[in-house]
Design a protein around this motif. Structure first.
Motif, PDB file in Angstrom:
ATOM      1  N   LEU A  20     -13.842  24.585 -12.766  1.00 56.99           N
ATOM      2  CA  LEU A  20     -13.800  25.735 -11.863  1.00 56.99           C
ATOM      3  C   LEU A  20     -14.029  25.308 -10.420  1.00 56.99           C
ATOM      4  O   LEU A  20     -13.306  25.739  -9.507  1.00 56.99           O
ATOM      5  N   GLU A  21     -15.021  24.445 -10.205  1.00 58.15           N
ATOM      6  CA  GLU A  21     -15.310  23.982  -8.844  1.00 58.15           C
ATOM      7  C   GLU A  21     -14.166  23.132  -8.295  1.00 58.15           C
ATOM      8  O   GLU A  21     -13.836  23.201  -7.107  1.00 58.15           O
ATOM      9  N   THR A  22     -13.552  22.344  -9.151  1.00 57.05           N
ATOM     10  CA  THR A  22     -12.407  21.533  -8.731  1.00 57.05           C
ATOM     11  C   THR A  22     -11.234  22.425  -8.332  1.00 57.05           C
ATOM     12  O   THR A  22     -10.585  22.205  -7.298  1.00 57.05           O
ATOM     13  N   ALA A  23     -10.967  23.437  -9.148  1.00 53.00           N
ATOM     14  CA  ALA A  23      -9.883  24.368  -8.854  1.00 53.00           C
ATOM     15  C   ALA A  23     -10.130  25.087  -7.535  1.00 53.00           C
ATOM     16  O   ALA A  23      -9.217  25.230  -6.703  1.00 53.00           O
ATOM     17  N   LYS A  24     -11.340  25.533  -7.335  1.00 49.45           N
ATOM     18  CA  LYS A  24     -11.696  26.257  -6.111  1.00 49.45           C
ATOM     19  C   LYS A  24     -11.453  25.386  -4.875  1.00 49.45           C
ATOM     20  O   LYS A  24     -10.853  25.830  -3.890  1.00 49.45           O
ATOM     21  N   ALA A  25     -11.907  24.138  -4.929  1.00 48.05           N
ATOM     22  CA  ALA A  25     -11.753  23.240  -3.781  1.00 48.05           C
ATOM     23  C   ALA A  25     -10.289  22.922  -3.510  1.00 48.05           C
ATOM     24  O   ALA A  25      -9.854  22.889  -2.345  1.00 48.05           O
ATOM     25  N   LEU A  26      -9.507  22.695  -4.548  1.00 44.42           N
ATOM     26  CA  LEU A  26      -8.104  22.343  -4.352  1.00 44.42           C
ATOM     27  C   LEU A  26      -7.295  23.514  -3.802  1.00 44.42           C
ATOM     28  O   LEU A  26      -6.444  23.337  -2.919  1.00 44.42           O
ATOM     29  N   VAL A  27      -7.551  24.705  -4.315  1.00 48.05           N
ATOM     30  CA  VAL A  27      -6.780  25.851  -3.825  1.00 48.05           C
ATOM     31  C   VAL A  27      -7.147  26.175  -2.384  1.00 48.05           C
ATOM     32  O   VAL A  27      -6.296  26.606  -1.593  1.00 48.05           O
ATOM     33  N   GLU A  28      -8.390  25.925  -2.005  1.00 50.39           N
ATOM     34  CA  GLU A  28      -8.794  26.113  -0.612  1.00 50.39           C
ATOM     35  C   GLU A  28      -8.059  25.164   0.326  1.00 50.39           C
ATOM     36  O   GLU A  28      -7.870  25.465   1.509  1.00 50.39           O
ATOM     37  N   PRO A 202     -18.965  12.741 -13.583  1.00 45.56           N
ATOM     38  CA  PRO A 202     -19.716  13.581 -12.649  1.00 45.56           C
ATOM     39  C   PRO A 202     -21.199  13.268 -12.561  1.00 45.56           C
ATOM     40  O   PRO A 202     -21.942  14.045 -11.954  1.00 45.56           O
ATOM     41  N   GLY A 203     -21.639  12.153 -13.179  1.00 51.04           N
ATOM     42  CA  GLY A 203     -23.067  11.934 -13.267  1.00 51.04           C
ATOM     43  C   GLY A 203     -23.655  12.917 -14.253  1.00 51.04           C
ATOM     44  O   GLY A 203     -23.061  13.232 -15.289  1.00 51.04           O
ATOM     45  N   ILE A 204     -24.833  13.427 -13.943  1.00 47.43           N
ATOM     46  CA  ILE A 204     -25.427  14.491 -14.752  1.00 47.43           C
ATOM     47  C   ILE A 204     -25.321  15.773 -13.938  1.00 47.43           C
ATOM     48  O   ILE A 204     -26.002  15.945 -12.933  1.00 47.43           O
ATOM     49  N   SER A 205     -24.436  16.653 -14.362  1.00 47.24           N
ATOM     50  CA  SER A 205     -24.178  17.882 -13.635  1.00 47.24           C
ATOM     51  C   SER A 205     -24.510  19.077 -14.504  1.00 47.24           C
ATOM     52  O   SER A 205     -24.262  19.074 -15.716  1.00 47.24           O
ATOM     53  N   SER A 206     -25.028  20.078 -13.890  1.00 50.50           N
ATOM     54  CA  SER A 206     -25.455  21.280 -14.604  1.00 50.50           C
ATOM     55  C   SER A 206     -24.239  22.147 -14.920  1.00 50.50           C
ATOM     56  O   SER A 206     -23.736  22.872 -14.068  1.00 50.50           O
ATOM     57  N   THR A 207     -23.769  22.052 -16.169  1.00 48.55           N
ATOM     58  CA  THR A 207     -22.601  22.821 -16.596  1.00 48.55           C
ATOM     59  C   THR A 207     -22.866  23.406 -17.980  1.00 48.55           C
ATOM     60  O   THR A 207     -23.890  23.148 -18.606  1.00 48.55           O
ATOM     61  N   ASN A 208     -21.881  24.156 -18.493  1.00 51.87           N
ATOM     62  CA  ASN A 208     -22.011  24.780 -19.803  1.00 51.87           C
ATOM     63  C   ASN A 208     -22.066  23.773 -20.942  1.00 51.87           C
ATOM     64  O   ASN A 208     -22.427  24.125 -22.067  1.00 51.87           O
ATOM     65  N   LEU A 209     -21.709  22.516 -20.677  1.00 57.08           N
ATOM     66  CA  LEU A 209     -21.799  21.502 -21.730  1.00 57.08           C
ATOM     67  C   LEU A 209     -23.219  21.379 -22.275  1.00 57.08           C
ATOM     68  O   LEU A 209     -23.426  21.050 -23.439  1.00 57.08           O
ATOM     69  N   LYS A 234     -21.296  19.725  -6.723  1.00 60.78           N
ATOM     70  CA  LYS A 234     -21.395  18.324  -6.306  1.00 60.78           C
ATOM     71  C   LYS A 234     -20.847  17.389  -7.392  1.00 60.78           C
ATOM     72  O   LYS A 234     -20.263  16.345  -7.092  1.00 60.78           O
ATOM     73  N   GLY A 235     -21.016  17.780  -8.647  1.00 64.99           N
ATOM     74  CA  GLY A 235     -20.473  16.972  -9.734  1.00 64.99           C
ATOM     75  C   GLY A 235     -18.962  16.889  -9.709  1.00 64.99           C
ATOM     76  O   GLY A 235     -18.368  15.949 -10.253  1.00 64.99           O
ATOM     77  N   ALA A 236     -18.325  17.879  -9.079  1.00 67.79           N
ATOM     78  CA  ALA A 236     -16.863  17.870  -8.982  1.00 67.79           C
ATOM     79  C   ALA A 236     -16.349  16.907  -7.921  1.00 67.79           C
ATOM     80  O   ALA A 236     -15.149  16.590  -7.897  1.00 67.79           O
ATOM     81  N   LEU A 237     -17.227  16.424  -7.058  1.00 68.09           N
ATOM     82  CA  LEU A 237     -16.769  15.561  -5.966  1.00 68.09           C
ATOM     83  C   LEU A 237     -16.061  14.285  -6.447  1.00 68.09           C
ATOM     84  O   LEU A 237     -15.038  13.903  -5.873  1.00 68.09           O
ATOM     85  N   PRO A 238     -16.564  13.577  -7.481  1.00 70.58           N
ATOM     86  CA  PRO A 238     -15.822  12.402  -7.948  1.00 70.58           C
ATOM     87  C   PRO A 238     -14.418  12.746  -8.459  1.00 70.58           C
ATOM     88  O   PRO A 238     -13.490  11.943  -8.326  1.00 70.58           O
ATOM     89  N   ILE A 239     -14.271  13.945  -9.034  1.00 73.55           N
ATOM     90  CA  ILE A 239     -12.952  14.372  -9.500  1.00 73.55           C
ATOM     91  C   ILE A 239     -12.021  14.564  -8.307  1.00 73.55           C
ATOM     92  O   ILE A 239     -10.883  14.080  -8.283  1.00 73.55           O
ATOM     93  N   LEU A 240     -12.512  15.278  -7.308  1.00 74.80           N
ATOM     94  CA  LEU A 240     -11.704  15.548  -6.115  1.00 74.80           C
ATOM     95  C   LEU A 240     -11.371  14.269  -5.360  1.00 74.80           C
ATOM     96  O   LEU A 240     -10.250  14.088  -4.867  1.00 74.80           O
ATOM     97  N   TYR A 241     -12.337  13.365  -5.281  1.00 78.53           N
ATOM     98  CA  TYR A 241     -12.123  12.061  -4.635  1.00 78.53           C
ATOM     99  C   TYR A 241     -11.021  11.297  -5.378  1.00 78.53           C
ATOM    100  O   TYR A 241     -10.095  10.765  -4.771  1.00 78.53           O
ATOM    101  N   GLY A 264     -25.292  12.058  -6.537  1.00 76.85           N
ATOM    102  CA  GLY A 264     -24.843  11.420  -5.307  1.00 76.85           C
ATOM    103  C   GLY A 264     -23.415  11.741  -4.945  1.00 76.85           C
ATOM    104  O   GLY A 264     -22.797  12.653  -5.498  1.00 76.85           O
ATOM    105  N   PHE A 265     -22.898  10.939  -4.024  1.00 79.68           N
ATOM    106  CA  PHE A 265     -21.546  11.138  -3.521  1.00 79.68           C
ATOM    107  C   PHE A 265     -20.594  10.124  -4.163  1.00 79.68           C
ATOM    108  O   PHE A 265     -21.023   9.068  -4.640  1.00 79.68           O
ATOM    109  N   PRO A 266     -19.295  10.411  -4.167  1.00 72.11           N
ATOM    110  CA  PRO A 266     -18.338   9.573  -4.893  1.00 72.11           C
ATOM    111  C   PRO A 266     -18.261   8.140  -4.372  1.00 72.11           C
ATOM    112  O   PRO A 266     -18.258   7.907  -3.162  1.00 72.11           O
ATOM    113  N   ALA A 267     -18.179   7.206  -5.300  1.00 77.42           N
ATOM    114  CA  ALA A 267     -18.013   5.789  -4.962  1.00 77.42           C
ATOM    115  C   ALA A 267     -17.351   5.093  -6.145  1.00 77.42           C
ATOM    116  O   ALA A 267     -17.443   5.554  -7.284  1.00 77.42           O
ATOM    117  N   ILE A 268     -16.691   3.974  -5.857  1.00 76.44           N
ATOM    118  CA  ILE A 268     -16.097   3.172  -6.930  1.00 76.44           C
ATOM    119  C   ILE A 268     -17.221   2.497  -7.705  1.00 76.44           C
ATOM    120  O   ILE A 268     -18.141   1.918  -7.137  1.00 76.44           O
TER     121      ILE A 268
END
Length: 300
Positions: A20-28, A202-209, A234-241, A264-268
């Motif tokens: 959902l967060e990924t979709a929101k950022a991309l459509v924006e 996404p690291g450890i992100s607070s989701t429905n999982l 914030k967990g969606a940031l590596p996906i968007l990156y 944290g923030f996205p990195a290789i």
């Protein structure tokens, strides 16, 4: 993130959490986003939520489509329907997943986590390859997890019939996701394709999982999760990156840059040695083809 105007993205499991967060950022940023979801009513709710959080004119950029990754026929119908409507696909984001449920199987008889998290996305990607090949700078983003560390592929017990431990089978599915992302990029490069395959987590992100197969999260998860996790946004940031950063060449593994790669923030990032066995990677690819009946026509 730069403008994604005119680009088309499919996000599996886009009705909540990271998707959902990924979709929101991309459509924006101007992308046209297909919310590929098992439950259409929840998908429509997600669409309306994104519109309410952004702008009403984004409505035309959001399309809800039915996709059950635990059903190969549903995957085939989705791929056929998408390709009958669209002639390009810039981003395929293999995000959806289930985490440590009680032992159960998909409609096709696969153990639920391996069948949904890995085999479903393997089949979906293979079936969408024709439209990806028509698209300049297409990317396939597959979500793994820090749970791949120390995991293994149980080739003699993929269906879980010889014994099932939810956590170990979740780790297996996430290791399979990473092996798939790496192997696919190698095969694409061998075929001189311009498509890039990138793994991320996404690291450890607070989701429905973290409901762990229940209706609501257990009490200990509710207590501990805020201390060790980051938000889904914030967990969606590596996906968007992974999906949009212009410098990536394919084959990278992107995750948070904090301690233990939990926040944290996205990195290789370098995958754990669990994902470094060439024999296992090749065997998994061939076994996935056998189980799904899907092969990858990589040549142009």
């Amino acid at each position: 993130m730069s403008s994604q105007e005119g680009k088309i993205a499919i996000i599996t499991g886009a009705n909540s959490g990271l998707g959902l967060e990924t979709a929101k950022a991309l459509v924006e940023r101007g992308a046209n986003v297909i919310l590929a979801v098992r439950n259409l009513s929840k998908g429509e709710e997600a669409k309306q939520f994104i519109i309410s959080q952004t702008k009403t004119e984004f409505s035309s950029r959001l399309v809800v489509m039915s996709l059950d990754l635990g059903d190969l026929q549903s995957i085939k119908r989705f791929a056929e329907s998408f390709q009958a409507t669209y002639n390009q696909l810039h981003m395929l984001i293999n995000n959806a997943g289930v985490m440590v449920p009680p032992f159960s199987k998909t409609k096709d008889g696969f153990e639920l986590q391996f069948g949904t998290n890995h085999l479903g996305h393997f089949a979906l990607t293979g079936l969408l390859l024709p439209v990806l090949k028509k698209t300049e700078d297409a990317r396939i983003i597959t979500l793994s997890s820090i749970a791949h560390r120390g995991a293994e592929i149980y080739f003699d017990n993929l269906d879980g019939e010889k014994g099932y431990k939810a956590g170990k089978f979740y780790g297996q599915s996430k290791l399979a996701n990473l092996y798939f992302a790496i192997a696919l990029d190698e095969k694409l490069k061998e075929a001189s394709s311009n498509i890039k395959s990138i793994g991320c987590h996404p690291g450890i992100s607070s989701t429905n999982l973290f409901r762990l197969g229940r209706e609501t999260s257990p009490w200990f998860v509710k207590l501990l999760l805020p201390l060790i996790s980051q938000s889904a946004e914030k967990g969606a940031l590596p996906i968007l990156y992974s999906a949009t950063h212009p410098d990536l060449q394919g084959g990278e593994y992107i995750g948070p840059n904090g301690a233990g790669n939990r926040k944290g923030f996205p990195a290789i990032e370098k995958p754990h040695q669990s994902a470094a066995n060439r024999e296992v990677m090749d065997r998994l690819w061939h076994r996935s083809e056998e189980l799904t009946g899907v092969t990858f026509a990589l040549e142009n």
